[in-house]
Enzyme design. Structure first.
Site, PDB file in Angstrom:
ATOM      1  N   ASP A 139       0.831  -1.199   0.000  1.00 20.70           N
ATOM      2  CA  ASP A 139       0.000   0.000   0.000  1.00 20.70           C
ATOM      3  C   ASP A 139       0.866   1.250   0.000  1.00 20.70           C
ATOM      4  O   ASP A 139       1.931   1.277   0.618  1.00 20.70           O
ATOM      5  CB  ASP A 139      -0.937   0.014   1.211  1.00 20.70           C
ATOM      6  CG  ASP A 139      -0.197   0.097   2.538  1.00 20.70           C
ATOM      7  OD1 ASP A 139      -0.095   1.215   3.083  1.00 20.70           O
ATOM      8  OD2 ASP A 139       0.278  -0.935   3.039  1.00 20.70           O
ATOM      9  N   SER A 140       0.405   2.268  -0.712  1.00 15.88           N
ATOM     10  CA  SER A 140       1.054   3.573  -0.758  1.00 15.88           C
ATOM     11  C   SER A 140       2.516   3.431  -1.197  1.00 15.88           C
ATOM     12  O   SER A 140       2.779   2.881  -2.270  1.00 15.88           O
ATOM     13  CB  SER A 140       0.918   4.261   0.607  1.00 15.88           C
ATOM     14  OG  SER A 140       1.203   5.629   0.521  1.00 15.88           O
TER      15      SER A 140
END
Length: 292
Positions: A139-140
C-alpha cells in the site's frame, strides 16, 4: 454502494499531519494508529528474517503452504513497520487462505533510496529459494516498492511473482501527477507538500526519475497481472490512473478499481466502508485466480 454516512465517517477518521514533524514523532503516531489494532484470533504473528531483513510471518489457521503473500507496508518510506503492514496482510491472508510475510524494510531518512528496494529484493530472493509461489502486495509507498521490487528482480533475471495487488500505490516521486494539486482540498490525509517532504527524505538528492524510485516511468513489459485499487479523494489518484494506462500500453494485464469519495488506502477502512471489505474480497479473488 458506499453510503454518504460511510464516506463521511471514513474521511472524518483521518486528519492531515503537520509538516516538518521529526520522523521519530511521525513513526510513533503512525504506530499508535496502525500497529495496535486487533488482527483476529485466527491470525498469528511470528518474527523472522528474509534475506537478512526483519519480517513478520502472518499466519492464518489452515493456510495453504504452497504459496505466500509478500506484503510491503506504506508510510512514505519514512514511517510504518511489518506490524502496521499486517493490518492489510492479515485480511488478505484470511481471504486467500495463504500465509503472508510483512517486511520491515529500512526507512528513510536514516536509510535513503535504494535501501528499501535492496531489502525488498533480498527478501523476495529468499522467498524464491523456498520454492513457494509468490504474490506481492503493498500500500502507498509499499505499492510503489512492490513495483520497484519486480523491476529489480526482472533486471537481475529472477522469476517474477505470479501477480501483484497495489493499494493506492505511490509510483511517481517526480510528483508530476495533476491530482497532487487538484485533489489536495478533498484528500483528508495528504497534500503535495506532504508527499514532497517524504520524497525528500527518501531520495536524499537521488534522481527521482530513477525507475526504482518512480516505477511509473519504467518499461513495465513482462510484469505479472496487476490489480490497482485507489480512491478518488486522494492526491495520489493520478499515480494509479497513469500506472494502469502505462501497464496496458506495455501489454501487462491490469485491473483498476476506483471508488468515488474514498480516501487513501481505503481497504484499511474494512468494517467502516462497505467498499473497503469489497476491495479486500476482490484483491483476494484476484490473487487466488492468478495462483490458480
Amino acid at each position: 454502494m458506499m453510503t454518504r454516512d460511510q464516506r463521511s465517517a471514513a474521511r472524518s477518521m483521518i486528519i492531515k499531519g503537520e509538516l516538518g514533524r521529526p520522523p521519530s514523532r511521525q513513526r510513533a503516531e503512525f504506530d499508535e494508529l496502525f500497529a495496535r489494532g486487533p488482527l483476529g484470533d485466527d491470525i498469528t504473528l511470528a518474527p523472522r528474517t528474509l534475506g537478512g531483513v526483519p519480517a513478520l510471518d502472518v499466519q492464518v489457521e489452515g493456510a495453504d503452504g504452497d504459496a505466500v503473500i509478500l506484503y510491503l507496508h506504506g508510510g512514505g518510506y519514512v514511517v510504518g513497520s511489518a506490524r502496521t503492514g499486517a493490518g492489510l496482510a492479515a485480511p488478505l491472508a484470511r481471504r486467500t487462505g495463504l500465509a503472508a510475510v510483512s517486511l520491515d524494510y529500512r526507512l528513510a531518512p536514516e536509510n535513503p533510496f535504494p535501501a528499501a528496494v535492496d531489502d525488498a529484493l533480498a527478501a523476495y530472493g529468499d522467498l524464491l529459494g523456498s520454492g513457494r509461489r509468490i504474490v506481492i502486495a503493498g500500500d502507498s509507498a509499499g505499492g510503489g516498492l512492490a513495483l520497484a521490487t519486480m523491476l529489480a528482480a526482472r533486471r537481475d533475471g529472477l522469476p517474477l511473482p505470479v501477480a501483484a495487488a497495489l493499494f493506492s500505490p505511490w509510483t511517481d516521486l517526480t510528483l508530476s501527477g495533476a491530482s497532487l494539486d487538484s485533489r489536495g482540498d478533498v484528500d483528508p490525509l495528504f497534500s503535495r507538500a506532504h508527499m514532497a517532504e517524504y520524497a525528500e527524505h527518501y531520495l536524499a538528492g537521488h534522481d527521482p526519475k530513477d525507475e526504482l524510485a518512480s516505477p511509473l516511468l519504467a518499461d513495465l513489459t513482462g510484469l505479472p497481472p496487476l490489480l490497482i485499487q485507489v480512491g478518488s479523494a486522494e492526491v495520489l489518484l493520478d499515480d494509479s490512473l497513469r500506472l494502469a494506462v502505462r501497464a496496458a500500453e506495455h501489454e501487462v494485464d491490469v485491473s483498476l478499481d476506483v471508488v468515488a469519495g474514498a480516501p487513501h488506502v481505503y481497504p484499511l477502512m474494512a468494517g467502516v466502508m462497505d467498499e473497503a471489505d469489497q476491495a479486500l474480497d476482490h484483491a483476494a479473488r484476484f490473487l487466488g485466480d492468478a495462483l490458480a
